[in-house]
Scaffold this motif. Sequence first.
Motif, PDB file in Angstrom:
ATOM      1  N   THR A 143      67.571   8.615  32.500  1.00 48.35           N
ATOM      2  CA  THR A 143      67.072   8.325  31.152  1.00 48.35           C
ATOM      3  C   THR A 143      67.789   7.151  30.496  1.00 48.35           C
ATOM      4  O   THR A 143      67.279   6.567  29.548  1.00 48.35           O
ATOM      5  N   THR A 144      68.972   6.806  31.021  1.00 49.37           N
ATOM      6  CA  THR A 144      69.744   5.710  30.413  1.00 49.37           C
ATOM      7  C   THR A 144      70.185   4.643  31.413  1.00 49.37           C
ATOM      8  O   THR A 144      70.539   3.533  30.999  1.00 49.37           O
ATOM      9  N   ASP A 145      70.190   4.955  32.715  1.00 50.98           N
ATOM     10  CA  ASP A 145      70.762   4.054  33.723  1.00 50.98           C
ATOM     11  C   ASP A 145      69.666   3.416  34.578  1.00 50.98           C
ATOM     12  O   ASP A 145      68.788   4.118  35.104  1.00 50.98           O
ATOM     13  N   ALA A 146      69.737   2.092  34.730  1.00 47.54           N
ATOM     14  CA  ALA A 146      68.860   1.410  35.680  1.00 47.54           C
ATOM     15  C   ALA A 146      69.353   1.687  37.102  1.00 47.54           C
ATOM     16  O   ALA A 146      70.555   1.700  37.363  1.00 47.54           O
ATOM     17  N   LEU A 147      68.429   1.906  38.018  1.00 48.62           N
ATOM     18  CA  LEU A 147      68.782   2.323  39.372  1.00 48.62           C
ATOM     19  C   LEU A 147      69.323   1.166  40.195  1.00 48.62           C
ATOM     20  O   LEU A 147      68.708   0.092  40.277  1.00 48.62           O
ATOM     21  N   GLY A 148      70.481   1.387  40.827  1.00 50.28           N
ATOM     22  CA  GLY A 148      71.067   0.429  41.752  1.00 50.28           C
ATOM     23  C   GLY A 148      71.311   1.070  43.105  1.00 50.28           C
ATOM     24  O   GLY A 148      71.306   2.298  43.246  1.00 50.28           O
ATOM     25  N   TRP A 149      71.555   0.244  44.098  1.00 49.41           N
ATOM     26  CA  TRP A 149      71.734   0.772  45.456  1.00 49.41           C
ATOM     27  C   TRP A 149      72.924   1.713  45.555  1.00 49.41           C
ATOM     28  O   TRP A 149      72.873   2.719  46.271  1.00 49.41           O
ATOM     29  N   ASP A 150      73.998   1.450  44.854  1.00 50.27           N
ATOM     30  CA  ASP A 150      75.194   2.292  44.942  1.00 50.27           C
ATOM     31  C   ASP A 150      75.026   3.630  44.232  1.00 50.27           C
ATOM     32  O   ASP A 150      75.895   4.502  44.354  1.00 50.27           O
ATOM     33  N   ASP A 151      73.918   3.801  43.503  1.00 48.03           N
ATOM     34  CA  ASP A 151      73.642   5.084  42.853  1.00 48.03           C
ATOM     35  C   ASP A 151      72.990   6.081  43.806  1.00 48.03           C
ATOM     36  O   ASP A 151      72.799   7.248  43.440  1.00 48.03           O
ATOM     37  N   LEU A 152      72.656   5.625  45.014  1.00 48.83           N
ATOM     38  CA  LEU A 152      71.854   6.421  45.926  1.00 48.83           C
ATOM     39  C   LEU A 152      72.666   6.968  47.097  1.00 48.83           C
ATOM     40  O   LEU A 152      73.603   6.328  47.570  1.00 48.83           O
ATOM     41  N   GLU A 153      72.249   8.125  47.574  1.00 49.61           N
ATOM     42  CA  GLU A 153      72.799   8.720  48.792  1.00 49.61           C
ATOM     43  C   GLU A 153      71.650   8.958  49.776  1.00 49.61           C
ATOM     44  O   GLU A 153      70.628   9.562  49.421  1.00 49.61           O
ATOM     45  N   LEU A 154      71.809   8.467  51.004  1.00 50.01           N
ATOM     46  CA  LEU A 154      70.797   8.695  52.033  1.00 50.01           C
ATOM     47  C   LEU A 154      70.823  10.163  52.455  1.00 50.01           C
ATOM     48  O   LEU A 154      71.860  10.668  52.881  1.00 50.01           O
ATOM     49  N   VAL A 155      69.678  10.844  52.324  1.00 48.26           N
ATOM     50  CA  VAL A 155      69.621  12.259  52.695  1.00 48.26           C
ATOM     51  C   VAL A 155      68.701  12.516  53.887  1.00 48.26           C
ATOM     52  O   VAL A 155      68.738  13.604  54.467  1.00 48.26           O
ATOM     53  N   GLU A 156      67.886  11.522  54.266  1.00 48.76           N
ATOM     54  CA  GLU A 156      66.984  11.732  55.410  1.00 48.76           C
ATOM     55  C   GLU A 156      66.553  10.396  55.986  1.00 48.76           C
ATOM     56  O   GLU A 156      66.177   9.468  55.257  1.00 48.76           O
ATOM     57  N   GLN A 157      66.646  10.282  57.310  1.00 46.30           N
ATOM     58  CA  GLN A 157      66.033   9.171  58.048  1.00 46.30           C
ATOM     59  C   GLN A 157      65.204   9.794  59.143  1.00 46.30           C
ATOM     60  O   GLN A 157      65.710  10.506  60.005  1.00 46.30           O
TER      61      GLN A 157
END
Length: 225
Positions: free
Chosen positions: A164-178
């Motif tokens: 609701t307040t943060d723009a999404l960046g790559w470091d905000d993400l965790e890979l959970v499935e490939q």
Amino acid sequence: MYAETPTRRWTLRVIAPVLAGVVGLLALFLSPWSDSARAHGSIVDPASRNYGCWERWGHDHLNPAMQQQDPMCWQAFQANPNTMWNWMSLFRENLAGNFRGAIPDGKLCSAGDAQGGLASSLDRPGRWTTTDVGSNFSVHLYDTASHGADYFQVYVTKQGFDPTTDALGWDDLELVEQTGSYPPASDITFDVQAPGRSGHHIVYTIWQASHLDQTYFICSDVNFT
């Protein structure tokens, strides 16, 4: 009074179908509902931001109630309705796997303005409508063109990130499935696990289509219960 000649009648018989064909082609390419415009896909469950807006408001997007009931869809429709009507086209081509280099932080949900700037409203933080999920949930791709997939990568925002307040960046993400590859199909569903989360998060799906080096980047808002 002007008399129609045989030559004129013959000319009209030839030209009329040609003109009709041209008009038909223009309607096909200009209509947001045309088969050519829909010949791609997106994540429909949990619904991507633009698919969810189209599903809830596509036939009622002038309803003023949307501003209060669904404010993020409202601002997206105000920016450009085609972002929702063309919900299946958030892709980039010929990236050769260099996703971080091609899509900067803050532009992940629009795939780096993949629709020529039309989709930048999808990057805006706010109260996006969420889909309730548990720590184990399914991801459903609907693909009108049945491209198949070389793979899917599914990321989920880390606990503490606030959509609701943060723009999404790559470091905000965790890979959970490939995943592995999938043959051409209009519907592809697979399971993912994202434990240790609660509340509003973003599921970020990267779909590498099989027919070309064509990659889709899709934000879905979820509520972990």
